[in-house]
Write a protein that holds these residues in place. Structure first.
Motif, short mmCIF file in Angstrom:
data_model
loop_
_atom_site.label_atom_id
_atom_site.label_comp_id
_atom_site.label_asym_id
_atom_site.label_seq_id
_atom_site.Cartn_x
_atom_site.Cartn_y
_atom_site.Cartn_z
N PHE A 109 11.41 12.93 52.70
CA PHE A 109 12.64 13.18 53.46
C PHE A 109 13.56 14.12 52.69
CE2 PHE A 109 16.43 10.94 55.73
CZ PHE A 109 16.53 12.01 56.60
N SER A 110 13.69 13.89 51.39
CA SER A 110 14.57 14.72 50.55
C SER A 110 14.08 16.15 50.48
CB SER A 110 14.66 14.13 49.14
OG SER A 110 15.25 12.85 49.17
N GLY A 111 12.76 16.33 50.38
CA GLY A 111 12.21 17.68 50.38
C GLY A 111 12.50 18.41 51.67
N PHE A 112 12.43 17.69 52.79
CA PHE A 112 12.74 18.28 54.09
C PHE A 112 14.21 18.70 54.16
CE2 PHE A 112 13.41 18.15 58.73
CZ PHE A 112 12.31 18.89 59.16
N ILE A 113 15.10 17.86 53.64
CA ILE A 113 16.53 18.16 53.64
C ILE A 113 16.81 19.38 52.77
CG2 ILE A 113 18.79 17.35 52.84
CD1 ILE A 113 17.97 14.55 53.75
N LEU A 114 16.24 19.40 51.56
CA LEU A 114 16.47 20.53 50.65
C LEU A 114 15.86 21.81 51.21
CD1 LEU A 114 15.87 18.83 47.19
CD2 LEU A 114 18.05 19.59 48.16
N GLY A 115 14.70 21.70 51.86
CA GLY A 115 14.11 22.88 52.50
C GLY A 115 15.03 23.44 53.57
N GLY A 116 15.64 22.55 54.36
CA GLY A 116 16.60 23.00 55.36
C GLY A 116 17.81 23.66 54.74
N ALA A 117 18.28 23.12 53.61
CA ALA A 117 19.43 23.71 52.92
C ALA A 117 19.11 25.12 52.43
CB ALA A 117 19.85 22.83 51.76
N ILE A 118 17.88 25.33 51.97
CA ILE A 118 17.47 26.66 51.50
C ILE A 118 17.52 27.67 52.64
CG2 ILE A 118 15.48 27.98 50.68
CD1 ILE A 118 14.72 25.49 49.02
N ILE A 119 17.01 27.28 53.80
CA ILE A 119 17.03 28.18 54.96
C ILE A 119 18.45 28.43 55.43
CG2 ILE A 119 16.33 28.42 57.37
CD1 ILE A 119 14.14 28.93 55.26
N MET A 120 19.26 27.37 55.49
CA MET A 120 20.65 27.52 55.90
C MET A 120 21.39 28.43 54.93
SD MET A 120 23.05 26.40 58.05
CE MET A 120 24.82 26.21 58.14
N GLY A 121 21.18 28.21 53.63
CA GLY A 121 21.84 29.04 52.63
C GLY A 121 21.42 30.50 52.74
N HIS A 122 20.15 30.73 53.01
CA HIS A 122 19.67 32.10 53.16
C HIS A 122 20.34 32.78 54.35
CE1 HIS A 122 16.87 35.47 52.90
NE2 HIS A 122 16.65 35.35 54.20
N GLY A 123 20.56 32.00 55.40
CA GLY A 123 21.17 32.57 56.60
C GLY A 123 22.63 32.94 56.41
N VAL A 124 23.36 32.21 55.55
CA VAL A 124 24.80 32.45 55.41
C VAL A 124 25.12 33.24 54.15
CG1 VAL A 124 25.27 30.29 56.60
CG2 VAL A 124 25.32 30.33 54.10
#
Length: 215
Positions: free
Chosen positions: A127-142
């Motif tokens: 679950f944590s890896g999924f959350i951190l993966g999402g943060a990486i994509i979100m961060g890349h977008g902004v």
């Protein structure tokens, strides 16, 4: 780290920016605690689980949310010229994003809250890896200089379904290549195989990083 770059305003100007935005991040992190407790892991009290019951599974997921918040804010503040309210806006959008991807993960692993409540560390790593993966994509977008809310939000909205497709493919491929003959989800949920949960979490993070580089 998003504010640790020369502003062109001189040394004192840089110190002023670091102090102002550094102090601003403290309530953001505290706010992330609140979101995690009441809107993401809403089935139980985080403080009771972590402090009183020493539930490492909940602690790991809570830490992932805080690190993810820090990463998104780091990327958003790399374009700090947008001002205070832009930073607040990205914090709110980031927390909504965490809530959404947590709901998506719940569709993949319907018993995730029960597993965390039962101290399943394997499920927590996944679950944590999924959350951190999402943060990486979100961060890349902004990341980068703020242009407009419409343009930046469209970028994130386009990246999200693409990223979810990649994560689904990664999970499917892991079943075939890394754990042939068994279901990775069964190893994580039923057998509580910490190694399997860790591998799945690392795959989520690493392929999110790769996906952000390709984009």
């Amino acid at each position: 780290s998003g504010i640790l770059h020369p502003s062109g305003l001189g040394f004192l100007g840089d110190i002023d920016i670091i102090a102002k935005y550094g102090l601003m991040l403290i309530p953001f992190i505290l706010g992330s605690f609140f979101v995690n407790d009441y809107l993401i892991l809403h089935s139980f009290s985080n403080n009771r689980e972590v402090v009183e019951e020493q539930n490492y599974a909940v602690a790991v997921v809570e830490a992932a949310t805080l690190i993810g918040t820090g990463y998104i804010m780091r990327c958003a503040l790399a374009g700090w010229e947008g001002g205070f309210w832009v930073s607040v806006g990205w914090f709110i959008i980031g927390q909504i994003f965490f809530i959404l991807i947590a709901r998506v993960y719940c569709l993949m692993a319907k018993s995730i809250f029960e597993e965390l409540d039962n101290h399943n560390l394997a499920a927590a790593f996944s679950f944590s890896g999924f959350i951190l993966g999402g943060a990486i994509i979100m961060g890349h977008g902004v990341h980068g200089e703020f242009t407009s809310w419409t343009q930046d939000i469209i970028v994130v909205a386009v990246y999200l379904p693409m990223w979810l497709g990649v994560m689904a493919a990664v999970s499917w491929a892991a079943d075939l290549v890394i754990y042939p003959g068994v279901r990775l989800r069964d190893e994580v949920v039923i057998n509580r195989n910490i190694g399997a949960g860790y591998v799945e979490g690392v795959l989520f993070v690493s392929f999110s990083m790769l996906f952000s580089v390709v984009l």
